[in-house]
Design an enzyme around this catalytic site. Structure first.
Site, PDB file in Angstrom:
ATOM      1  N   LYS A   1       2.680  11.316 -11.156  1.00 14.66           N
ATOM      2  CA  LYS A   1       1.872  10.395 -11.947  1.00 14.66           C
ATOM      3  C   LYS A   1       2.664   9.119 -12.193  1.00 14.66           C
ATOM      4  CE  LYS A   1      -1.332  13.167 -14.721  1.00 14.66           C
ATOM      5  NZ  LYS A   1      -1.729  13.496 -16.110  1.00 14.66           N
TER       6      LYS A   1
ATOM      7  N   GLU B   1      -5.252  16.334 -10.774  1.00 12.64           N
ATOM      8  CA  GLU B   1      -5.829  16.625 -12.093  1.00 12.64           C
ATOM      9  C   GLU B   1      -7.350  16.682 -12.081  1.00 12.64           C
ATOM     10  OE1 GLU B   1      -5.474  14.771 -16.508  1.00 12.64           O
ATOM     11  OE2 GLU B   1      -3.576  14.961 -15.425  1.00 12.64           O
TER      12      GLU B   1
ATOM     13  N   ARG C   1       0.809  -1.222   0.000  1.00 13.01           N
ATOM     14  CA  ARG C   1       0.000   0.000   0.000  1.00 13.01           C
ATOM     15  C   ARG C   1       0.845   1.276   0.000  1.00 13.01           C
ATOM     16  NH1 ARG C   1      -3.117  -3.280   3.638  1.00 13.01           N
ATOM     17  NH2 ARG C   1      -5.097  -3.881   2.665  1.00 13.01           N
TER      18      ARG C   1
ATOM     19  N   ASN D   1      -1.321  18.094 -20.356  1.00 10.86           N
ATOM     20  CA  ASN D   1      -1.567  17.095 -21.398  1.00 10.86           C
ATOM     21  C   ASN D   1      -1.655  17.710 -22.790  1.00 10.86           C
ATOM     22  OD1 ASN D   1      -1.732  14.741 -19.726  1.00 10.86           O
ATOM     23  ND2 ASN D   1      -3.723  15.457 -19.019  1.00 10.86           N
TER      24      ASN D   1
ATOM     25  N   GLU E   1       8.690  18.002 -24.866  1.00 10.44           N
ATOM     26  CA  GLU E   1       8.048  18.379 -23.599  1.00 10.44           C
ATOM     27  C   GLU E   1       8.525  19.751 -23.132  1.00 10.44           C
ATOM     28  OE1 GLU E   1       5.634  16.996 -22.034  1.00 10.44           O
ATOM     29  OE2 GLU E   1       5.548  14.897 -22.681  1.00 10.44           O
TER      30      GLU E   1
ATOM     31  N   ARG F   1      -4.498  21.007 -13.907  1.00  7.23           N
ATOM     32  CA  ARG F   1      -3.363  20.152 -14.246  1.00  7.23           C
ATOM     33  C   ARG F   1      -3.506  19.527 -15.623  1.00  7.23           C
ATOM     34  NH1 ARG F   1       0.136  15.819 -10.624  1.00  7.23           N
ATOM     35  NH2 ARG F   1       1.289  14.985 -12.386  1.00  7.23           N
TER      36      ARG F   1
ATOM     37  N   HIS G   1      -1.125  15.610 -25.866  1.00 11.14           N
ATOM     38  CA  HIS G   1      -1.150  14.210 -25.469  1.00 11.14           C
ATOM     39  C   HIS G   1      -2.408  13.466 -25.914  1.00 11.14           C
ATOM     40  CE1 HIS G   1       2.190  15.598 -23.118  1.00 11.14           C
ATOM     41  NE2 HIS G   1       2.384  14.416 -22.573  1.00 11.14           N
TER      42      HIS G   1
END
Length: 364
Positions: free
Chosen positions: A143, A237, A121, A245, A185, A241, A248
């Site tokens: 992420k 997100e 966990r 992307n 990026e 956020r 993407h």
């Protein structure tokens, strides 16, 4: 050395950027009072270059290193590979204070982070990114994920590292294609949040391609600062956020439809950014001159701006409908309104997307 701090309360951490940092990896970890057994995840290429140096740095600081090498390639960022790492962690008795260290690019970082987030966990996680793309993007923000045959990164979590160590020296061994992929990026950050940084990239692109130390340090630090600001505002997100992307939505569709073997991630994002700029211009949101400016910089970086003609438009649309930003089946895109500012646009007309997809084929 430069430091960028991500302020997330109890989950806050620092990104260290500079030269010669890999040799100090063990000393950095000692500050956290982890238990002495470390799972070091890398791949054969990075392992052959930097595995011994990382292992020595950890052992000299008193850690016992369990080194795991995963095959190179996006297709190995999977639950099958994760299970092998779980088996190693369990049989070698890693506990809840045993850190997982990712030494590699985005695939290694995402996979190792996913394992760290889910084993027992959650165990401590440290990022040591070895590609430009990973240093400016995937190692920062928490992420972590694995891929599914039907989509990229759809099985994952938000799980922040304890530390990011970006040693600029390791970038010297990257092949030019990987450098260019990382620059995609970097360009993204200028488009979404900093027009002045974008202009600086236009002026210094050749120096970045040559991996000049000064410009490289500035580009990595600026990219991390922009991402830090966005992550601090919206860690999981729920809103803003999603601007990270940019490029993407189509980029992930291209990667999935080509089996994660045709494009490097940055190359797919480059095509997605060019398409998003063209879409924004077609919708009257972005001046044509600004769209051309972005496409021109992507081309100058040696990155693709168009797709192969054999990919069916219907398959691309179907894949984009499964994008994580989609709500209630509505196509959602991050679209620029000027260089330095983007908006999240929901329910984009499919006919407009289809026209742009046709435009993004064989344009040179």
């Amino acid at each position: 050395m430069q430091e960028v701090h991500i302020d997330l309360g109890a989950r806050s951490y620092a990104i260290h950027i500079g030269s010669g940092l890999l040799a100090r990896l063990g000393n950095y970890l000692k500050e956290f009072r982890f238990t002495p057994r470390v799972l070091l995840v890398t791949n054969p290429v990075v392992g052959s270059l930097y595995g011994e140096a990382a292992t020595a740095a950890l052992e000299n600081a008193g850690f016992e290193v369990l080194r795991a090498e995963i095959p190179e390639g996006e297709e190995y960022k999977s639950l099958v590979t994760a299970e092998k790492l779980y088996d190693l962690a369990y049989t070698r008795e890693l506990d809840r204070r045993s850190p997982v260290v990712a030494l590699g690019g985005g695939v290694v970082g995402d996979l190792a982070g996913f394992v760290a987030a889910t084993y027992l966990r959650g165990v401590p996680f440290v990022q040591v990114p070895t590609t430009l793309l990973a240093q400016v993007d995937s190692s920062v923000g928490g992420k972590v994920a694995v891929n599914h045959p039907r989509g990229k990164n759809i099985i994952g979590a938000f799980y922040q590292p304890r530390l990011v160590l970006a040693d600029l020296d390791v970038l010297k061994t990257l092949d030019p294609r990987e450098v260019r992929a990382g620059l995609a990026e970097v360009i993204k950050y200028g488009v979404i949040a900093d027009g002045d940084f974008f202009a600086w990239l236009e002026e210094n692109l050749e120096r970045l391609l040559a991996l000049e130390a000064g410009p490289l340090a500035r580009a990595v630090a600026a990219s991390c600062r922009i991402k830090a600001r966005v992550v601090q505002e919206d860690e999981t997100e729920q809103g803003r956020r999603a601007i990270l992307n940019f490029g993407h939505t189509l980029g992930h569709a291209l990667e999935a439809l080509t089996g994660y073997t045709t494009y490097r991630h940055g190359e797919a994002v480059a095509i997605g950014m060019a398409a998003a700029a063209r879409l924004a211009a077609a919708l009257g949101m972005l001046p044509e001159s600004s769209a051309a400016r972005l496409v021109n910089l992507i081309r100058r970086a040696g990155l693709p701006v168009d797709m192969p003609p054999e990919l069916p438009t219907g398959d691309l649309l179907a894949s984009m409908r499964r994008d994580k930003k989609v709500l209630a089946g509505r196509l959602t895109f991050v679209l620029p309104v000027e260089i330095g500012r983007v908006e999240i646009v929901r329910d984009v007309p499919e006919e407009a997307v289809e026209r742009v997809l046709r435009l993004c084929r064989n344009q040179g």
